[in-house]
Design an enzyme around this catalytic site. Structure first.
Site, PDB file in Angstrom:
ATOM      1  N   HIS A 184      15.339  12.516  -7.237  1.00  0.00           N
ATOM      2  CA  HIS A 184      16.450  13.088  -6.487  1.00  0.00           C
ATOM      3  C   HIS A 184      17.477  13.649  -7.480  1.00  0.00           C
ATOM      4  O   HIS A 184      17.742  13.035  -8.520  1.00  0.00           O
ATOM      5  CB  HIS A 184      17.152  12.019  -5.641  1.00  0.00           C
ATOM      6  CG  HIS A 184      16.325  11.464  -4.524  1.00  0.00           C
ATOM      7  ND1 HIS A 184      15.105  11.986  -4.133  1.00  0.00           N
ATOM      8  CD2 HIS A 184      16.568  10.413  -3.692  1.00  0.00           C
ATOM      9  CE1 HIS A 184      14.643  11.283  -3.104  1.00  0.00           C
ATOM     10  NE2 HIS A 184      15.509  10.326  -2.822  1.00  0.00           N
ATOM     11  N   CYS A 223      18.145   5.105  -2.290  1.00  0.00           N
ATOM     12  CA  CYS A 223      17.885   5.760  -3.583  1.00  0.00           C
ATOM     13  C   CYS A 223      19.002   6.717  -4.023  1.00  0.00           C
ATOM     14  O   CYS A 223      19.335   6.790  -5.210  1.00  0.00           O
ATOM     15  CB  CYS A 223      16.547   6.487  -3.539  1.00  0.00           C
ATOM     16  SG  CYS A 223      16.174   7.242  -1.955  1.00  0.00           S
ATOM     17  N   THR A 262       0.828  -1.215   0.000  1.00  0.00           N
ATOM     18  CA  THR A 262       0.000   0.000   0.000  1.00  0.00           C
ATOM     19  C   THR A 262       0.862   1.266   0.000  1.00  0.00           C
ATOM     20  O   THR A 262       0.339   2.371  -0.076  1.00  0.00           O
ATOM     21  CB  THR A 262      -0.898   0.036   1.259  1.00  0.00           C
ATOM     22  OG1 THR A 262      -0.038  -0.133   2.404  1.00  0.00           O
ATOM     23  CG2 THR A 262      -1.939  -1.056   1.242  1.00  0.00           C
ATOM     24  N   GLY A 263       2.192   1.113   0.119  1.00  0.00           N
ATOM     25  CA  GLY A 263       3.085   2.272   0.214  1.00  0.00           C
ATOM     26  C   GLY A 263       3.464   2.813  -1.155  1.00  0.00           C
ATOM     27  O   GLY A 263       3.131   2.232  -2.198  1.00  0.00           O
TER      28      GLY A 263
END
Ligand SMILES: NC(=O)c1ccc[n+]([C@@H]2O[C@H](COP(=O)([O-])OP(=O)(O)OC[C@H]3O[C@@H](n4cnc5c(N)ncnc54)[C@H](OP(=O)(O)O)[C@@H]3O)[C@@H](O)[C@H]2O)c1
Length: 362
Positions: free
Chosen positions: A244, A131, A14-15
């Protein structure tokens, strides 16, 4: 279900990252026979619609991994610490997005185009890098292999999606509050993130760095097999929704021209050079969002370093895709293609930890 298809679990379905994982499994047509979506007990029983199919979310408990071939974990380090060993005990191979296992000497930490061979000795758990590390390592690999790396300084400009769903909502709410003339409410971050830049990502360590900054340092060393690489980082959260950006300064062992660097970067799978200042062409967060590539531009000599051994660059990538979900699925693809889905132990392969010790001795 065809015979080559695999049972895949997504933990944290669900993230923000979990949902991107489901999307990428679909986009890349990963051979999923059964897709098991797992989250906390709070979400159990909810349904999600994927490609016209309705799937129910189950609770992430050890028995949920019965019959699972590959489990993609993206529910935070505490969940990974607790549940990944249970998933392995039930026969699954875990590809974990959290920081739980990244620096464990027995666990390979892999960027798909940098060190896929490290996967061969995996013990059932594989770590997906942070990341900010992910988008940097392929670029540094190209320089390591051609001219050697002496020192790297990286400053990051990280989007709020790197924090998760709550942070996306917080930035949006603060922008709306500003327009309405109301005071911003900050709960995810210690200060308002809208119209701001916060030099604090994750907790502070005794050496004054934040944990996020130290992840960039230690993870790049591990992935690049350069345990003594001199590398420093300042990590900054900026009011960007996705992608990013990183300003990178590299001191190389041998001289290198910007033109040669452009050719080296362009030759790395998944790296795209966007570098034409005359037409204002350089990587942008908004353009990288939704893409799987790592974009590099503003490539120039770092004039502060003698003998043409310095480069300055700007590196941008979608933190939810290559920075998390895409790399996790690429790891699953390598495991499948090379017949390495099961642990090294089960296949009679040399464990990763033993390989690392041998490399250090050589
Ligand atoms: N965002 C990024 O760019 C990024 C990049 C690399 C790695 N990561 C890592 O990926 C993980 C998730 O990040 P995110 O951005 O997707 O966060 P998020 O949007 O806040 O989602 C968190 C997910 O974890 C689940 N979860 C929370 N507690 C749980 C529990 N006790 N048992 C099972 N599931 C639980 C949540 O389920 P409920 O909905 O049921 O609460 C939700 O699905 C973190 O470890 C993060 O460090 C994120």
């Amino acid at each position: 279900m065809n015979h080559e298809s695999l049972t895949v679990a997504v933990v944290g379905a669900t993230g923000v990252v979990g949902r991107t994982m489901i999307q990428i499994l679909n986009e890349r047509e990963f051979p999923v026979g059964e897709l098991r979506l797992l989250a906390s007990g709070r979400s159990a029983g909810r349904t999600v619609s994927i490609d016209g199919h309705t799937l129910e979310i189950g609770e992430a408990v050890p028995d949920a991994f019965d019959g699972v071939d590959i489990a993609l974990f993206s529910a935070g380090a505490d969940v990974s610490h607790e549940l990944a060993p249970a998933a392995v005990a039930h026969g699954a191979t875990v590809i974990d997005n959290s920081s739980a296992w990244r620096m464990d000497p027995a666990i390979p930490l892999v960027v798909s185009q940098v060190n896929p061979d490290d996967l061969e000795g995996h013990p059932g758990i594989i770590a997906n890098p942070n990341c900010s590390t992910m988008q940097l390592a392929p670029v540094l690999m190209a320089l390591r292999d051609a001219v050697g790396l002496e020192r790297v300084v990286v400053d990051t400009y990280q989007s709020v999606s790197g924090t998760g769903a709550d942070a996306l909502a917080e930035l949006e709410a603060q922008i709306r509050a500003h327009i309405a003339g109301e005071a911003p409410i900050a709960s995810v971050y210690p200060h308002p993130i809208a119209f701001n830049a916060l030099p604090e990502i994750d907790v502070f360590l005794p050496n004054g760095y934040t944990k996020e900054e130290w992840k960039v340092v230690s993870e790049n060393r591990k992935i690049l097999h350069l345990p003594d690489l001199r590398i420093s980082c300042t990590a900054v959260r900026v009011p960007v929704f996705v992608s990013h950006s990183e300003a990178v300064h590299v001191e190389t062992r041998d001289p290198i021209t910007p033109d040669r660097a452009r050719r080296l970067f362009a030759a790395v799978p998944g790296v795209v050079v966007q570098d034409d200042p005359a037409s204002h062409r350089y990587p942008l967060a908004t353009e990288a969002a939704g893409r799987d590539e790592i974009f590099v531009g503003r490539i120039r000599r770092d004039e502060s370093i003698a003998d043409g051994r310095g480069l300055a660059l700007w590196v941008v990538s979608d933190n939810l895709r290559k920075g998390a979900a895409t790399n996790a699925v690429e790891i699953a693809e390598v495991l499948r293609e090379r017949g390495w889905i099961h642990s090294a132990d089960a296949r009679g392969a040399t464990p990763y930890a033993t390989q690392v010790v041998a490399e250090a001795r050589a």
